[in-house]
Scaffold this motif. Structure first.
Motif, PDB file in Angstrom:
ATOM      1  N   PHE A 112       1.028  -1.322   0.187  1.00 46.48           N
ATOM      2  CA  PHE A 112       0.084  -0.054  -0.240  1.00 46.48           C
ATOM      3  C   PHE A 112       1.031   1.207   0.281  1.00 46.48           C
ATOM      4  O   PHE A 112       1.045   2.502  -0.998  1.00 46.48           O
ATOM      5  CB  PHE A 112      -1.172  -0.225   1.293  1.00 46.48           C
ATOM      6  N   MET A 113       2.293   0.701   0.963  1.00 45.09           N
ATOM      7  CA  MET A 113       2.663   2.387   0.934  1.00 45.09           C
ATOM      8  C   MET A 113       2.917   2.603  -0.369  1.00 45.09           C
ATOM      9  O   MET A 113       3.493   4.059  -0.731  1.00 45.09           O
ATOM     10  CB  MET A 113       4.015   2.669   2.007  1.00 45.09           C
ATOM     11  N   GLY A 114       3.715   1.318  -0.963  1.00 45.28           N
ATOM     12  CA  GLY A 114       4.458   2.362  -2.431  1.00 45.28           C
ATOM     13  C   GLY A 114       3.446   2.544  -2.942  1.00 45.28           C
ATOM     14  O   GLY A 114       3.680   3.406  -4.096  1.00 45.28           O
ATOM     15  N   GLY A 115       2.834   2.600  -3.205  1.00 45.52           N
ATOM     16  CA  GLY A 115       1.302   2.856  -3.667  1.00 45.52           C
ATOM     17  C   GLY A 115       0.813   4.539  -3.360  1.00 45.52           C
ATOM     18  O   GLY A 115       0.959   4.930  -4.723  1.00 45.52           O
ATOM     19  N   VAL A 116       0.732   4.578  -2.310  1.00 46.16           N
ATOM     20  CA  VAL A 116       1.259   5.760  -1.619  1.00 46.16           C
ATOM     21  C   VAL A 116       2.546   6.837  -2.836  1.00 46.16           C
ATOM     22  O   VAL A 116       1.815   8.381  -2.746  1.00 46.16           O
ATOM     23  CB  VAL A 116       0.820   6.096  -0.696  1.00 46.16           C
ATOM     24  N   ARG A 117       3.074   6.147  -2.473  1.00 48.96           N
ATOM     25  CA  ARG A 117       5.024   7.414  -2.992  1.00 48.96           C
ATOM     26  C   ARG A 117       4.479   7.173  -4.631  1.00 48.96           C
ATOM     27  O   ARG A 117       5.098   8.174  -4.522  1.00 48.96           O
ATOM     28  CB  ARG A 117       6.033   6.635  -2.321  1.00 48.96           C
ATOM     29  N   ARG A 118       4.484   6.040  -4.689  1.00 49.58           N
ATOM     30  CA  ARG A 118       4.301   6.559  -6.219  1.00 49.58           C
ATOM     31  C   ARG A 118       3.415   6.695  -7.083  1.00 49.58           C
ATOM     32  O   ARG A 118       4.026   7.846  -8.000  1.00 49.58           O
ATOM     33  CB  ARG A 118       3.951   4.916  -7.061  1.00 49.58           C
ATOM     34  N   ALA A 119       2.354   7.877  -6.163  1.00 46.25           N
ATOM     35  CA  ALA A 119       1.080   8.035  -6.764  1.00 46.25           C
ATOM     36  C   ALA A 119       1.444   9.669  -5.983  1.00 46.25           C
ATOM     37  O   ALA A 119       1.156  11.094  -6.231  1.00 46.25           O
ATOM     38  CB  ALA A 119      -0.248   7.564  -6.113  1.00 46.25           C
ATOM     39  N   GLY A 120       1.839   9.856  -4.857  1.00 44.16           N
ATOM     40  CA  GLY A 120       3.227  11.239  -4.435  1.00 44.16           C
ATOM     41  C   GLY A 120       1.798  11.876  -3.999  1.00 44.16           C
ATOM     42  O   GLY A 120       1.590  13.013  -3.638  1.00 44.16           O
ATOM     43  N   GLY A 121       0.779  10.700  -2.721  1.00 47.99           N
ATOM     44  CA  GLY A 121       0.278  11.533  -2.027  1.00 47.99           C
ATOM     45  C   GLY A 121       0.932  10.861   0.155  1.00 47.99           C
ATOM     46  O   GLY A 121       1.686  10.730   0.201  1.00 47.99           O
ATOM     47  N   GLN A 122      -0.229  10.903   0.421  1.00 45.73           N
ATOM     48  CA  GLN A 122      -0.217  10.614   1.993  1.00 45.73           C
ATOM     49  C   GLN A 122      -0.805   9.775   2.508  1.00 45.73           C
ATOM     50  O   GLN A 122      -1.964   9.250   1.786  1.00 45.73           O
ATOM     51  CB  GLN A 122       0.375  11.473   2.819  1.00 45.73           C
ATOM     52  N   ALA A 123      -0.481   8.780   3.238  1.00 42.85           N
ATOM     53  CA  ALA A 123      -1.419   8.012   3.694  1.00 42.85           C
ATOM     54  C   ALA A 123      -2.189   7.941   4.919  1.00 42.85           C
ATOM     55  O   ALA A 123      -2.152   8.837   6.230  1.00 42.85           O
ATOM     56  CB  ALA A 123      -1.182   6.280   3.878  1.00 42.85           C
ATOM     57  N   ILE A 124      -3.470   7.834   5.028  1.00 43.55           N
ATOM     58  CA  ILE A 124      -4.234   7.932   6.809  1.00 43.55           C
ATOM     59  C   ILE A 124      -4.691   6.447   7.001  1.00 43.55           C
ATOM     60  O   ILE A 124      -5.469   5.563   5.802  1.00 43.55           O
ATOM     61  CB  ILE A 124      -5.599   8.300   5.774  1.00 43.55           C
ATOM     62  N   VAL A 125      -4.417   5.981   8.284  1.00 39.55           N
ATOM     63  CA  VAL A 125      -4.661   5.164   8.200  1.00 39.55           C
ATOM     64  C   VAL A 125      -4.889   4.704   9.510  1.00 39.55           C
ATOM     65  O   VAL A 125      -5.441   5.238  10.557  1.00 39.55           O
ATOM     66  CB  VAL A 125      -3.190   4.473   8.849  1.00 39.55           C
ATOM     67  N   THR A 126      -6.390   3.645   9.892  1.00 45.39           N
ATOM     68  CA  THR A 126      -7.066   3.373  10.412  1.00 45.39           C
ATOM     69  C   THR A 126      -6.567   1.863  11.424  1.00 45.39           C
ATOM     70  O   THR A 126      -6.469   1.694  10.784  1.00 45.39           O
ATOM     71  CB  THR A 126      -8.755   3.409  10.014  1.00 45.39           C
TER      72      THR A 126
END
Length: 672
Positions: A112-126
């Motif tokens: 998941f974090m790999g995809g977040v970084r590739r997309a240039g975003g940030q994570a919100i984790v529950t």
């Protein structure tokens, strides 16, 4: 988840000089024409870095894939939520399991974090509240931010935990012996303490109910108040933001599209609750939103664009669409195109169980994807939304002022059949003649770009159009003032204050009045006393700074306050709600004669703040309602110092905002 503000030393007299609107044309006579006014002196909120977001779910085989990450990056998505709605309360991150649910391959946290970084975003984790522990959540923070340096800033504690059966309906996993909001809030404090001990820079969110949506305002057996009242009282002081979800109901596009009119009241109620109960302004995140009609077609796109822009303008720092992928549902034609009843932004490429209908190829974007892409082009992090107004209720309008001096105006034509001609007018801004025009119309497979005019636009039926404007001349000026604070307020006055930004030599105080502003006054100091105000009235004000060269700043973010009722009057009213079941309630009004003479027969009147509140029946008086106004009449004599109570049953279909002003025989009472 439901797949489903010292008095001013040299106070300048108040003036009621209406701002001059520029770059406009004469009144329209064409019934398909509309006038949209953009007032850059009436600033709203600044776009947060995580404003435009989506949800990911661990049962989605394509979570974190390069193809999906690239599509989200291309759409300007800046936040991605994990691990997926209700799955959050059964998911154990360390061994990547969700007992009782399906976990797809290659959906672990690192993927998941790999995809977040590739997309240039940030994570919100529950973090898992339902079947997890504070220690488990703290270990996740350690892994994410200490061991892996992912820098995950936003952490929620559980998902829709009011849906654990405590109010009768249960879809959310909760293995705790006590399902009450008191138990949840108490454990949230434990989670927040443990998680911030690992990384004190993170922000913790607590689950709240959305005003006007079940089970908001309901107090279950044994509870001291509603979910929000209890959670904010206990956990509010230790958390950083409140979490709301919103799935507005409606059987038609018109019904759903009208629901964005409720956003301002929804957000204002959460903000008031957090100030009163938590003692501070909590951030607000809308971590799940979707529509009930036209999820994959143009109605869904129109709703998404309007909902995101409206929420962001009201200061919601994060809005997440449910979901990236979800799957096929009821297939039918909506707005002339196939709709698959799919909560996903992207096609899952699957078929109905009987094979009678199939979706387009995997990852084909549905209409709301393009709407979110339009929102990200319209309002970028650091931009400030400003007030707009449209003369046509079917033309929704939003505007965002940019740090480089540009201005973007997004226009949404909700008429499925007719194009709309829009005449644009501006207050506090002079645009260059030409504009870049971005359009997403019904049936389009992408956003088109062309060169057009900054003073008018033609909107295709069922379309989203954004005009990107440049200033006519230099747009530089002093820094925008901070949001003013109200230091004191009475029924007739309000004392405002603010810190001084660098380079400013004068401040103008503007009251927002619809799409226009009225300049109340100006000062070289950092306080202002507004006088001659109306009692029991809501006011919104902004500041504008000027420098020695006469250049003006952006508007400050808005301050909204409500004047009080008279401290002394010949009458007083107390409103008490005793029971609430989600769309109806029982309340009473205690009326007290605080004067010195008897009142022989009386009529109490008040006005509901919204269109969706209604008196259904009443007792101890004759109750009538005409439009917004309610009349409560009684022929009895009310002696000096005496009180009487009249009760009623009320109904509502949105945020149940309380009245603030009551008049007895035409005399404004003290509201207690």
């Amino acid at each position: 988840m439901r797949p489903r503000s010292a008095v001013l030393p040299a106070l300048v007299a108040l003036v009621a000089a209406q701002v001059v609107l520029t770059a406009g044309a004469s009144a329209q006579t064409d019934p398909t024409a509309a006038t949209v006014t953009v007032n850059t002196r009436a600033g709203l909120e600044v776009v947060h870095e995580a404003a435009t977001g989506v949800n990911h779910a661990i049962w989605d085989t394509h979570l974190g894939s390069d193809a999906v990450a690239d599509l989200l990056r291309d759409a300007g998505v800046k936040a991605m939520r994990y691990p997926g709605g209700s799955y959050s309360d059964i998911y154990h991150w360390a061994d990547h399991t969700a007992p009782g649910g399906y976990v797809a391959p290659n959906t672990d946290f690192d993927t998941f974090m790999g995809g977040v970084r590739r997309a240039g975003g940030q994570a919100i984790v529950t973090a898992n509240y339902g079947t997890g522990t504070a220690a488990e959540a703290a270990a996740w923070v350690r892994y994410a931010n200490v061991e892996k340096n992912y820098g995950v800033k936003y952490w929620e504690i559980g998902n829709e935990n009011y849906g654990n059966g405590h109010y009768g309906s249960g879809w959310e996993a909760d293995e705790h012996p006590d399902k009450s909001p008191t138990y949840y809030a108490t454990l949230v404090r434990d989670y927040a303490t443990a998680m911030k001990a690992v990384d004190p820079t993170i922000k913790i969110g607590a689950v709240l109910t959305t005003p006007g949506e079940w089970p908001d305002a309901i107090a279950a057996a044994g509870d001291s108040g509603s979910w929000n009242e209890v959670v904010l009282s206990i956990a509010g002081p230790v958390v950083d933001f409140g979490i709301i979800h919103w799935y507005p109901s409606g059987d038609t596009a018109a019904q759903v599209l009208a629901k964005t009119d409720r956003v301002a009241d929804q957000v204002a109620m959460v903000r008031e609750q957090s100030r009163r109960l938590a003692g501070k302004d909590l951030g607000i995140a809308l971590t799940e939103v979707n529509t009930s009609y036209g999820r994959n077609t143009q109605p869904g796109a129109l709703f998404a664009a309007d909902a995101y822009a409206t929420m962001i303008g009201q200061g919601v720092f994060n809005v997440d669409w449910w979901n990236v992928h979800n799957g096929i549902g009821q297939v039918r034609e909506i707005a002339g195109h196939p709709d698959y009843d799919d909560y996903g932004l992207l096609s899952s490429g699957n078929c109905t169980a009987d094979g009678s209908a199939c979706q387009p190829a995997l990852n084909t974007p549905f209409a709301p994807y393009h709407a979110i892409s339009m929102v990200s082009r319209f309002a970028r992090p650091g931009d400030q939304l400003v007030t707009t107004a449209s003369t046509d209720p079917l033309v929704r309008s939003h505007a965002a002022r940019r740090p480089d001096g540009g201005l973007a105006v997004m226009l949404i034509n909700q008429d499925p059949d007719a194009a709309k001609t829009v005449d644009l007018r501006f207050a506090g801004y002079s645009p260059a003649a030409a504009a870049t025009v971005l359009t997403f119309a019904n049936g389009d497979t992408g956003i088109s770009s062309a060169t057009g005019s900054s003073s008018s636009a033609t909107l295709p039926p069922y379309s989203i159009t954004t005009l990107v404007l440049r200033p006519n001349g230099s747009a530089t000026g002093p820094a925008a003032p901070a949001r003013p604070a109200v230091d004191s307020v009475t029924d007739r006055t309000a004392v405002l204050s603010w810190p001084a930004p660098p380079a400013a030599v004068k401040y103008e105080v503007h009251r927002v009045n619809g799409a226009n502003t009225e300049q109340w006054g100006e000062t070289t100091g950092t306080t202002f006393t507004a006088a001659n105000l109306k009692p029991a009235t809501e006011y919104t004000v902004n500041l504008v700074a000027r420098d020695n060269a006469g250049k003006v700043s952006w508007s400050s973010p808005p301050l909204t306050f409500t004047t009080g009722t008279p401290a002394t009057s010949t009458c007083a009213v107390t409103y008490r709600e005793s029971t609430n079941w989600g769309n109806g309630f029982v309340a009473d009004l205690e009326v007290t004669n605080t004067g010195t003479t008897p009142i022989a027969g009386w009529t109490l009147t008040y006005t509901w703040p919204t269109t969706w509140q209604q008196v259904s029946s009443g007792w101890n008086a004759t109750w009538t309602q005409t439009g917004y106004q309610v009349s409560v009449a009684n022929t009895a004599t009310l002696a000096p110092g005496a009180s009487t109570t009249a009760g009623f049953v009320g109904s509502y279909q949105g945020p149940n905002v309380r009245p603030v002003a009551y008049s007895l025989n035409g005399k404004l009472c003290t509201t207690r």
